[in-house]
Scaffold this motif. Sequence first.
Motif, short mmCIF file in Angstrom:
data_model
loop_
_atom_site.label_atom_id
_atom_site.label_comp_id
_atom_site.label_asym_id
_atom_site.label_seq_id
_atom_site.Cartn_x
_atom_site.Cartn_y
_atom_site.Cartn_z
N THR A 1 0.75 -1.15 0.05
CA THR A 1 -0.08 -0.13 -0.11
C THR A 1 0.76 1.20 0.00
OG1 THR A 1 -1.72 -1.26 1.30
CG2 THR A 1 -1.84 1.26 1.29
N LEU A 2 1.71 1.29 0.85
CA LEU A 2 2.99 2.29 0.82
C LEU A 2 3.45 2.53 -0.40
CD1 LEU A 2 4.31 2.18 4.53
CD2 LEU A 2 2.73 3.79 3.57
N ALA A 3 3.84 1.59 -1.04
CA ALA A 3 4.68 1.46 -2.57
C ALA A 3 3.71 2.28 -3.46
CB ALA A 3 5.27 0.27 -2.90
N ASP A 4 2.46 1.55 -3.38
CA ASP A 4 1.64 2.11 -4.55
C ASP A 4 1.34 3.66 -4.20
OD1 ASP A 4 1.63 -0.45 -5.58
OD2 ASP A 4 -0.36 -0.98 -4.51
N ALA A 5 1.28 3.93 -3.10
CA ALA A 5 0.98 5.37 -2.86
C ALA A 5 2.24 6.45 -2.95
CB ALA A 5 0.49 5.65 -1.30
N HIS A 6 3.39 6.00 -2.48
CA HIS A 6 4.32 6.80 -2.73
C HIS A 6 5.41 6.68 -3.82
CE1 HIS A 6 3.43 8.65 1.34
NE2 HIS A 6 3.35 7.47 1.67
N LEU A 7 5.27 5.35 -4.64
CA LEU A 7 6.16 5.31 -5.64
C LEU A 7 5.20 4.63 -7.05
CD1 LEU A 7 8.63 2.97 -3.70
CD2 LEU A 7 8.77 5.29 -4.23
N PRO A 8 4.45 5.73 -7.40
CA PRO A 8 3.59 5.31 -8.70
C PRO A 8 4.50 5.04 -9.61
CG PRO A 8 3.27 7.63 -7.95
CD PRO A 8 4.33 7.03 -7.02
N GLU A 9 5.49 5.68 -10.01
CA GLU A 9 6.27 5.53 -11.41
C GLU A 9 7.40 4.53 -11.35
OE1 GLU A 9 8.68 7.64 -8.45
OE2 GLU A 9 6.85 8.39 -9.35
N VAL A 10 7.27 3.58 -10.23
CA VAL A 10 8.17 2.46 -10.13
C VAL A 10 7.47 1.26 -11.08
CG1 VAL A 10 9.17 0.79 -8.71
CG2 VAL A 10 9.24 3.17 -7.96
N VAL A 11 8.32 0.53 -11.88
CA VAL A 11 7.54 -0.71 -12.56
C VAL A 11 8.03 -1.80 -12.08
CG1 VAL A 11 6.86 0.73 -14.80
CG2 VAL A 11 9.03 -0.35 -14.43
N PRO A 12 7.38 -2.90 -12.48
CA PRO A 12 7.82 -4.13 -11.85
C PRO A 12 9.12 -4.76 -12.93
CG PRO A 12 5.48 -4.27 -12.13
CD PRO A 12 6.08 -2.97 -12.74
N PHE A 13 9.82 -5.30 -12.24
CA PHE A 13 11.15 -5.88 -12.77
C PHE A 13 10.85 -6.68 -13.89
CE2 PHE A 13 14.77 -8.73 -13.40
CZ PHE A 13 15.67 -8.07 -13.76
N SER A 14 11.19 -6.71 -15.14
CA SER A 14 11.12 -7.72 -16.33
C SER A 14 12.46 -8.22 -16.93
CB SER A 14 9.93 -7.25 -17.26
OG SER A 14 10.64 -6.03 -17.90
N VAL A 15 12.46 -8.96 -17.86
CA VAL A 15 13.49 -9.50 -18.17
C VAL A 15 14.03 -8.41 -19.39
CG1 VAL A 15 14.30 -11.24 -19.93
CG2 VAL A 15 12.76 -11.92 -18.33
N GLU A 16 13.36 -7.58 -19.90
CA GLU A 16 13.77 -6.42 -20.83
C GLU A 16 14.67 -5.43 -20.09
OE1 GLU A 16 10.18 -6.91 -20.48
OE2 GLU A 16 10.38 -8.28 -22.07
N HIS A 17 14.66 -5.36 -18.59
CA HIS A 17 15.50 -4.63 -18.01
C HIS A 17 17.15 -5.04 -17.82
CE1 HIS A 17 11.67 -3.40 -16.05
NE2 HIS A 17 12.32 -1.94 -16.53
N LEU A 18 17.19 -6.31 -18.05
CA LEU A 18 18.50 -7.00 -18.13
C LEU A 18 19.29 -6.47 -19.37
CD1 LEU A 18 17.64 -10.60 -17.04
CD2 LEU A 18 18.72 -8.76 -15.65
N ALA A 19 20.68 -6.43 -19.35
CA ALA A 19 21.54 -6.10 -20.41
C ALA A 19 22.56 -7.21 -20.53
CB ALA A 19 22.26 -4.88 -20.05
N ARG A 20 23.17 -7.34 -21.84
CA ARG A 20 24.09 -8.31 -21.95
C ARG A 20 25.52 -7.72 -21.89
NH1 ARG A 20 21.74 -9.27 -27.47
NH2 ARG A 20 23.36 -8.15 -27.98
N PHE A 21 26.20 -8.44 -21.51
CA PHE A 21 27.77 -7.94 -21.31
C PHE A 21 28.22 -7.19 -22.50
CE2 PHE A 21 32.48 -8.24 -21.28
CZ PHE A 21 32.62 -7.65 -19.98
N GLU A 22 27.87 -7.67 -23.84
CA GLU A 22 28.30 -7.08 -25.03
C GLU A 22 27.56 -5.57 -25.11
OE1 GLU A 22 26.79 -10.23 -24.99
OE2 GLU A 22 28.79 -11.13 -24.98
N ASP A 23 26.82 -5.46 -24.64
CA ASP A 23 25.93 -4.15 -24.67
C ASP A 23 26.46 -2.99 -24.03
OD1 ASP A 23 24.18 -5.70 -26.41
OD2 ASP A 23 22.65 -5.87 -24.74
N LEU A 24 27.36 -3.35 -22.76
CA LEU A 24 27.90 -2.17 -22.03
C LEU A 24 29.01 -1.62 -22.71
CD1 LEU A 24 28.36 -4.58 -18.70
CD2 LEU A 24 26.51 -2.74 -19.26
N PRO A 25 29.18 -0.38 -22.70
CA PRO A 25 30.27 0.45 -23.37
C PRO A 25 31.70 0.01 -22.65
CG PRO A 25 29.27 1.95 -21.54
CD PRO A 25 28.39 0.60 -21.72
#
Length: 136
Positions: A66-90
């Motif tokens: 309840t507190l997270a929904d009230a105070h952190l509305p812009e936070v999205v749940p973690f998904s696989v798209e948030h992961l990066a490969r090692f080759e993608d790093l600069p």
Amino acid sequence: MIKILHVAAIAGLIGSAVWAYSIKYETIRQTEELARLERAIEREREMIAVLRAEWAFLNRPDRVETLADAHLPEVVPFSVEHLARFEDLPDRPPDADEIGAKLQALGLGAPTATPGTTGSVPRATATTPTTRTPAR
């Protein structure tokens, strides 16, 4: 002679009685101090138990959600798209010597001669004491 022995025996008896009573009262004082400390420890344990109960109450998943929904509305749940490969790093930038680059820019990067060196031994090393390794 016997009177001196009687006086010494009576003095020894009185001294040992005083010593025994002092040990007795010191033991009583130590026992009271131990009981006081045990009561204080028990009070602290009770306070820790209360704090743990409060912590568990405040960390209930439904309350945190309840507190997270009230105070952190812009936070999205973690998904696989948030992961990066090692080759993608600069690539890591090369280590740069900023002070050396500034000295080069000023024309001060060239090695300099030490002033006051005449002959084969510089003055700074001539006055430095030598250290010897101990013989084995």
